[in-house]
Design a protein around this motif. Structure first.
Motif, PDB file in Angstrom:
ATOM      1  N   ALA A 199      65.184  17.993  39.557  1.00 40.44           N
ATOM      2  CA  ALA A 199      66.415  17.377  39.814  1.00 40.44           C
ATOM      3  C   ALA A 199      67.478  18.329  39.741  1.00 40.44           C
ATOM      4  O   ALA A 199      68.621  17.897  40.806  1.00 40.44           O
ATOM      5  CB  ALA A 199      66.377  16.782  38.385  1.00 40.44           C
ATOM      6  N   ASP A 200      67.314  19.547  39.556  1.00 37.85           N
ATOM      7  CA  ASP A 200      68.458  20.513  39.691  1.00 37.85           C
ATOM      8  C   ASP A 200      68.401  20.804  41.168  1.00 37.85           C
ATOM      9  O   ASP A 200      69.589  21.249  41.731  1.00 37.85           O
ATOM     10  CB  ASP A 200      67.741  21.821  39.043  1.00 37.85           C
ATOM     11  N   ALA A 201      67.261  20.991  41.979  1.00 39.22           N
ATOM     12  CA  ALA A 201      67.279  21.167  43.309  1.00 39.22           C
ATOM     13  C   ALA A 201      67.709  20.252  44.213  1.00 39.22           C
ATOM     14  O   ALA A 201      68.239  20.413  45.437  1.00 39.22           O
ATOM     15  CB  ALA A 201      65.819  21.729  43.543  1.00 39.22           C
ATOM     16  N   GLY A 202      67.515  19.147  43.845  1.00 40.09           N
ATOM     17  CA  GLY A 202      67.748  17.865  44.680  1.00 40.09           C
ATOM     18  C   GLY A 202      66.882  17.610  45.574  1.00 40.09           C
ATOM     19  O   GLY A 202      66.593  16.816  46.647  1.00 40.09           O
ATOM     20  N   GLU A 203      65.482  18.309  45.457  1.00 36.78           N
ATOM     21  CA  GLU A 203      64.467  17.892  46.157  1.00 36.78           C
ATOM     22  C   GLU A 203      63.171  18.301  45.307  1.00 36.78           C
ATOM     23  O   GLU A 203      63.128  18.602  44.190  1.00 36.78           O
ATOM     24  CB  GLU A 203      64.330  19.194  47.320  1.00 36.78           C
ATOM     25  N   THR A 204      61.805  17.464  45.886  1.00 34.10           N
ATOM     26  CA  THR A 204      60.859  17.570  44.833  1.00 34.10           C
ATOM     27  C   THR A 204      60.143  18.910  45.107  1.00 34.10           C
ATOM     28  O   THR A 204      59.760  19.229  46.199  1.00 34.10           O
ATOM     29  CB  THR A 204      59.818  16.477  45.300  1.00 34.10           C
ATOM     30  N   LEU A 205      59.845  19.617  43.688  1.00 33.63           N
ATOM     31  CA  LEU A 205      59.310  20.996  43.924  1.00 33.63           C
ATOM     32  C   LEU A 205      57.983  20.745  43.401  1.00 33.63           C
ATOM     33  O   LEU A 205      57.654  20.016  42.491  1.00 33.63           O
ATOM     34  CB  LEU A 205      60.046  21.815  43.134  1.00 33.63           C
ATOM     35  N   ALA A 206      56.801  21.421  43.981  1.00 33.27           N
ATOM     36  CA  ALA A 206      55.440  21.277  43.417  1.00 33.27           C
ATOM     37  C   ALA A 206      55.464  21.929  42.072  1.00 33.27           C
ATOM     38  O   ALA A 206      56.014  22.839  41.668  1.00 33.27           O
ATOM     39  CB  ALA A 206      54.694  21.840  44.389  1.00 33.27           C
ATOM     40  N   PRO A 207      54.731  21.475  41.069  1.00 31.54           N
ATOM     41  CA  PRO A 207      54.456  21.882  39.785  1.00 31.54           C
ATOM     42  C   PRO A 207      53.713  23.350  39.885  1.00 31.54           C
ATOM     43  O   PRO A 207      52.467  23.433  39.220  1.00 31.54           O
ATOM     44  CB  PRO A 207      53.840  21.083  38.896  1.00 31.54           C
ATOM     45  N   ASP A 208      54.068  24.296  40.580  1.00 30.79           N
ATOM     46  CA  ASP A 208      53.243  25.494  41.055  1.00 30.79           C
ATOM     47  C   ASP A 208      54.408  26.533  40.598  1.00 30.79           C
ATOM     48  O   ASP A 208      55.423  26.680  40.749  1.00 30.79           O
ATOM     49  CB  ASP A 208      53.093  25.605  42.181  1.00 30.79           C
ATOM     50  N   THR A 209      53.833  27.346  39.628  1.00 27.78           N
ATOM     51  CA  THR A 209      54.487  28.607  38.988  1.00 27.78           C
ATOM     52  C   THR A 209      55.443  29.141  39.998  1.00 27.78           C
ATOM     53  O   THR A 209      56.435  29.386  39.875  1.00 27.78           O
ATOM     54  CB  THR A 209      53.519  29.461  38.039  1.00 27.78           C
ATOM     55  N   THR A 210      54.725  29.711  40.959  1.00 23.41           N
ATOM     56  CA  THR A 210      55.116  30.586  41.985  1.00 23.41           C
ATOM     57  C   THR A 210      56.545  29.808  42.752  1.00 23.41           C
ATOM     58  O   THR A 210      57.491  30.371  42.884  1.00 23.41           O
ATOM     59  CB  THR A 210      54.266  30.978  43.034  1.00 23.41           C
ATOM     60  N   VAL A 211      56.218  28.532  43.074  1.00 18.62           N
ATOM     61  CA  VAL A 211      57.245  27.929  43.826  1.00 18.62           C
ATOM     62  C   VAL A 211      58.683  27.794  42.817  1.00 18.62           C
ATOM     63  O   VAL A 211      59.576  27.887  43.116  1.00 18.62           O
ATOM     64  CB  VAL A 211      56.721  26.375  44.183  1.00 18.62           C
ATOM     65  N   LEU A 212      58.233  26.998  41.483  1.00 14.91           N
ATOM     66  CA  LEU A 212      59.199  27.062  40.522  1.00 14.91           C
ATOM     67  C   LEU A 212      59.903  28.083  40.071  1.00 14.91           C
ATOM     68  O   LEU A 212      61.162  28.409  40.200  1.00 14.91           O
ATOM     69  CB  LEU A 212      58.603  26.360  39.301  1.00 14.91           C
ATOM     70  N   ALA A 213      59.642  29.395  40.059  1.00 10.51           N
ATOM     71  CA  ALA A 213      59.889  30.649  39.867  1.00 10.51           C
ATOM     72  C   ALA A 213      60.856  31.012  40.969  1.00 10.51           C
ATOM     73  O   ALA A 213      61.990  31.652  40.796  1.00 10.51           O
ATOM     74  CB  ALA A 213      59.017  31.475  39.141  1.00 10.51           C
ATOM     75  N   GLY A 214      60.152  30.894  42.216  1.00 11.92           N
ATOM     76  CA  GLY A 214      60.954  31.274  43.255  1.00 11.92           C
ATOM     77  C   GLY A 214      62.114  30.363  43.442  1.00 11.92           C
ATOM     78  O   GLY A 214      63.385  31.109  44.010  1.00 11.92           O
ATOM     79  N   PHE A 215      62.471  29.269  43.321  1.00  6.21           N
ATOM     80  CA  PHE A 215      63.390  28.390  43.191  1.00  6.21           C
ATOM     81  C   PHE A 215      64.517  28.768  42.317  1.00  6.21           C
ATOM     82  O   PHE A 215      65.696  29.134  42.627  1.00  6.21           O
ATOM     83  CB  PHE A 215      63.111  26.885  42.777  1.00  6.21           C
ATOM     84  N   VAL A 216      64.186  29.394  41.075  1.00  2.20           N
ATOM     85  CA  VAL A 216      64.987  29.776  40.119  1.00  2.20           C
ATOM     86  C   VAL A 216      65.595  31.229  40.404  1.00  2.20           C
ATOM     87  O   VAL A 216      66.912  31.420  40.505  1.00  2.20           O
ATOM     88  CB  VAL A 216      64.424  29.868  38.725  1.00  2.20           C
ATOM     89  N   ARG A 217      64.674  31.960  41.042  1.00  2.00           N
ATOM     90  CA  ARG A 217      65.205  33.257  41.579  1.00  2.00           C
ATOM     91  C   ARG A 217      66.284  33.244  42.716  1.00  2.00           C
ATOM     92  O   ARG A 217      67.380  33.646  42.710  1.00  2.00           O
ATOM     93  CB  ARG A 217      64.167  33.986  42.137  1.00  2.00           C
ATOM     94  N   LYS A 218      66.031  32.223  43.584  1.00  2.14           N
ATOM     95  CA  LYS A 218      67.160  32.169  44.447  1.00  2.14           C
ATOM     96  C   LYS A 218      68.302  31.312  44.214  1.00  2.14           C
ATOM     97  O   LYS A 218      69.640  31.821  44.335  1.00  2.14           O
ATOM     98  CB  LYS A 218      66.417  31.123  45.667  1.00  2.14           C
ATOM     99  N   LYS A 219      68.079  30.211  43.062  1.00  2.00           N
ATOM    100  CA  LYS A 219      69.303  29.717  42.943  1.00  2.00           C
ATOM    101  C   LYS A 219      70.240  30.649  42.043  1.00  2.00           C
ATOM    102  O   LYS A 219      71.394  30.701  42.077  1.00  2.00           O
ATOM    103  CB  LYS A 219      68.779  28.498  41.860  1.00  2.00           C
ATOM    104  N   LEU A 220      69.636  31.387  40.866  1.00  2.00           N
ATOM    105  CA  LEU A 220      70.150  32.169  40.104  1.00  2.00           C
ATOM    106  C   LEU A 220      70.798  33.610  40.884  1.00  2.00           C
ATOM    107  O   LEU A 220      71.775  34.039  40.359  1.00  2.00           O
ATOM    108  CB  LEU A 220      69.265  32.671  38.891  1.00  2.00           C
ATOM    109  N   ARG A 221      70.330  33.987  41.958  1.00  2.00           N
ATOM    110  CA  ARG A 221      70.815  34.837  42.844  1.00  2.00           C
ATOM    111  C   ARG A 221      72.218  34.607  43.207  1.00  2.00           C
ATOM    112  O   ARG A 221      73.148  35.736  43.065  1.00  2.00           O
ATOM    113  CB  ARG A 221      70.121  35.224  43.962  1.00  2.00           C
ATOM    114  N   GLU A 222      72.508  33.522  43.503  1.00  2.00           N
ATOM    115  CA  GLU A 222      73.712  33.058  44.070  1.00  2.00           C
ATOM    116  C   GLU A 222      74.777  33.155  42.810  1.00  2.00           C
ATOM    117  O   GLU A 222      75.850  33.463  42.707  1.00  2.00           O
ATOM    118  CB  GLU A 222      73.636  31.875  44.670  1.00  2.00           C
TER     119      GLU A 222
END
Ligand code: SF4
Lengths: 503, 243
Positions: free
Chosen positions: A171-194
């Motif tokens: 919901a935060d990303a506006g796209e469907t993220l797989a329930p995979d820890t690496t994918v999820l943490a990777g999204f947060v890393r990128k988002k929070l970097r900014e």
């Protein structure tokens, strides 16, 4: 953001928790993992009781001379160029923080984990004046998206599974993220970097403050606390008034006790000592740094022989992981900022209004496991007894027997698994209260209300009982989704191999 | 300018308020403790680690061995190298292997002497804070590699220590994807207790703004206890023990 139930009683909240299957299993799995990690780390280190005693002595000494140490901390921090503020109440602390944020015309604040800001509901106040406060610890970010509060002091999103997390982050990303820890943490890393790079203010808590040099110390694994204290132009640190230690030399003892007790690590990935804002010639670090020293009920414990030692707490969470009640009902059932045995004592002590919280103290088994786990030897189980006594004295209870374990047994009554633990009584395993006369509870559920006085019981009693509880947890694990289970088992195996299974 | 003056005035007002509150705050602590204010440093008989611990020391080889074990078990990598020439080769090889394009390094003589620029002609190598017009945080954030010298290391916990200065950015060990830390062998100690008291001895006025102990790659276990590496800080960390 304090949406998670302060409504209702502990029992009602615990009923909710007990009905949530995943929660119960996840909490048990995680606390077991942390507890075993701690056990291994403290045994490997050796002489654990000597270190605990040293930690206790340093904390006792500092609190006994708190006016001196806090005062020189303040003077030294100021000499380092820090703006130091004092807040008697939560409202005072919020006001100072909001003033600074408004002055700085801040739009966003990136935050690293701070229990004090949870205590103040600071995010909520910032939101009200239109400032976005972003939690950057992975677990805190997740529960912030969910609009909830932390349920464990070390693993705040302990109660969420990765499908729920994937939904929130999608919901935060506006796209469907797989329930995979690496994918999820990777999204947060990128988002929070900014977010780190564009934020106006970085806000942190404080694990320890070093009086003699005016430095503040943060322990963390992700690097977000370093981000928050390195990248934004302004840093605000909220610090409980009791977080002081005298020197860097004393920090070795805390650095030995805290990570081992919290996650079983020899040291957290990052331990950062920050001494003032950036020097004028430095290329990074905050230009302006504020430290807000918060009382908010802490000083009520000063000079109180029964509760002063609460101020020794280093917020490691070991007592939560050790507590059979916490392991079954999870953090939200406690309904305060702090959960588990420390929360059961700290919440009413900070609040001054014992009556309102009287069922929290009842949601504790008085088995002494919290004391055994505590790296600075705080006698939490004694304090729970004092608390109950004070409530009775204050007219909030009928008589001691009626308070007794009623709350606890009522809370636990719905859990089939908990009966296994209650059966410890049947087995003659006594649950202990250390309070001169020792009350023990024998027999099955209904017996939990009946106390009788027996002679002192050797320490090993409760250790023996752990075998049974652990077995019971293993059985619990079998009921899990096979995929979750196998991953969790792999994690345990990895940890047993000395791998990197710790938080 | 007018605005910054207002800001300074505001800060001054806050400080005045803070100083008057400070007295009340401390007096109230003393009165709750039931005694007059303590104004002199009290005797602190239990300062630091237990006595038996302070005599504990490993041999050089044991330090290398334990540091390596601990750092690896936290998910980091360790290489033992004979000299700085070998360190240069190691970094160049890794950069080629991972196709690192952007490298940021601290502005230190030892790193200057490595001659990475010549060894990696295709990479863009920037030197921290060497040009005041640059946005150094951005340079560090875009970097594939950050290269730093350790000021200390502790074998018992598997930690390296880096201190900030004008020439040593905090961002260089934090923002790049890969962190490479060079540890001169003589800086590798046994215990944290051989490092921390140095900061007491140095005293407040001599301390840098940032003192960072780093014990492996950034990590989290916040999602279902599943260990994730590289959450905010570098996910790959090499410690090169040289000497
Ligand atoms: S009471 Fe003890 S065990 Fe519990 S959080 Fe505090 S220091 Fe840790």
């Amino acid at each position: 953001m304090s949406t998670t139930g302060t409504a209702g009683t502990v029992k009602e909240r615990a009923d909710l928790a007990l009905n949530d299957d995943f929660l119960r299993k996840a909490v048990r799995f995680t606390t077991e993992r942390l507890r075993n990690g701690k056990k291994k780390a403290s045994e490997d280190h050796g002489n654990w009781d000597d270190w605990r005693e040293r930690g206790r002595q340093i904390r006792l000494h500092t609190i006994a001379h708190l006016d001196y140490y806090l005062n020189i901390f303040t003077e030294n921090a100021r000499a380092n160029g820090v703006h130091v503020h004092f807040a008697d109440t939560a409202a005072d602390a919020v006001k100072v923080a909001l003033d600074i944020a408004e002055r700085k015309q801040a739009k966003t604040i990136v935050k690293s984990k701070s229990m004090v800001t949870e205590e103040l509901h600071l995010n909520h106040h910032l939101e009200k004046i239109g400032i976005e406060a972003i939690e950057t610890d992975l677990g805190e970010y997740i529960i912030q998206l969910a609009g909830e509060t932390p349920s464990h002091i070390i693993i705040p999103a302990i109660h969420k599974n990765r499908y729920q997390i994937a939904d929130l982050l999608s919901a935060d990303a506006g796209e469907t993220l797989a329930p995979d820890t690496t994918v999820l943490a990777g999204f947060v890393r990128k988002k929070l970097r900014e977010k780190f790079l564009e934020a106006d203010i970085g806000m942190t808590g404080c694990n320890f403050a070093i009086a003699e040099t005016g430095s503040m110390v943060l322990f963390e694994n992700e690097g977000n606390a370093r981000m928050v204290t390195t990248v934004p132009k302004t840093q605000i640190t909220l610090m409980g008034m009791e977080r002081i230690i005298p020197s860097w030399t004393d920090l070795e003892v805390m650095a030995t006790l805290l990570p081992r007790s919290a996650t079983g690590q020899k040291l957290t990935v990052y331990m950062s000592g920050i001494t003032g804002p950036r020097r004028s010639e430095d290329g990074d670090g905050p230009e302006e740094m504020h430290i807000i020293i918060v009382d908010n009920g802490r000083s009520l414990q000063l000079g109180d022989p029964e509760f002063q030692e609460l101020l020794n707490c280093i917020r490691c969470g070991a007592c939560l992981n050790a507590c059979p009640v916490y392991r079954h009902i999870g953090g939200h059932a406690y309904g305060g900022t702090y959960s588990g045995p420390i929360g059961a004592v700290l919440t009413p002590s900070l609040q001054k209004n014992v009556g309102e919280w009287d069922d929290i103290a009842n949601a504790s088994s008085l088995c002494g496991a919290c004391y055994e786990a505590c790296p600075v030897k705080i006698p939490l189980h004694d304090m729970l007894v004092y608390l109950r006594r004070r409530k009775v004295e204050a007219g909030h209870g009928n008589k001691i027997e009626s308070i007794g374990m009623k709350g606890f047994s009522a809370v636990m009554g719905g859990s089939k698994r908990f009966r296994t633990i209650l059966n410890l009584g049947k087995l003659g395993q006594k649950l202990v209260v250390r309070n001169g006369e020792i009350r023990t509870k024998l027999g099955p559920l209904k017996g939990w209300n009946t106390y009788r006085v027996t002679p002192s019981i050797p320490k090993k009693t409760f250790r023996d009982s752990w075998g049974t509880i652990e077995e019971e947890i293993r059985n619990g694990l079998q009921e899990m989704d096979p995929a979750v289970r196998s991953r969790m088992e792999a994690a345990v195996k990895n940890r047993d191999k000395g791998g990197h299974g710790h938080g | 300018m007018a605005e910054s003056q207002t800001h300074q005035q505001w800060l001054d007002e806050l400080e005045a308020a803070s100083r008057s509150k400070q007295e009340k705050f401390m007096n109230s602590i003393a009165s709750k403790l039931g005694r007059p204010r303590v104004m002199e440093a009290p005797k602190h008989p239990f300062r630091g680690a237990p006595d038996f611990w302070n005599n504990f020391e490993w041999s050089q080889e044991e330090r290398v061995q334990h540091f390596t074990e601990n750092f690896k078990s936290a998910g980091g990598h360790v290489a033992r190298l004979a000299d700085m020439e070998a360190a240069k080769q190691f970094i160049a090889d890794k950069a080629n292997e991972m196709s690192a394009k952007y490298i940021v390094r601290q502005n230190q003589a030892e790193l200057e002497a490595l001659g990475l620029e010549a060894a990696l002609p295709d990479a863009s190598i920037s030197v921290w804070n060497s040009d005041p017009a640059q946005s150094w945080k951005a340079r560090a954030a875009e970097a594939d590699f950050g290269v730093v010298m350790a000021d200390y290391a502790a074998a018992y916990t598997g930690s390296v220590t880096v201190l900030s200065s004008k020439d040593k950015g905090r961002s260089v060990s934090l923002l790049p994807t890969v962190l490479i830390v060079i540890i001169p062998l003589e800086r590798l100690k046994t215990r944290l207790g051989e490092i921390l008291p140095d900061f007491d001895r140095a005293g407040r006025a001599s301390l840098p703004a940032g003192i960072h102990f780093i014990s492996g790659p950034s990590r989290s276990a916040d999602i279902e206890n599943d260990l994730t590496i590289g959450v905010h800080g570098p996910g790959i960390v090499y410690s090169l023990i040289v000497g």
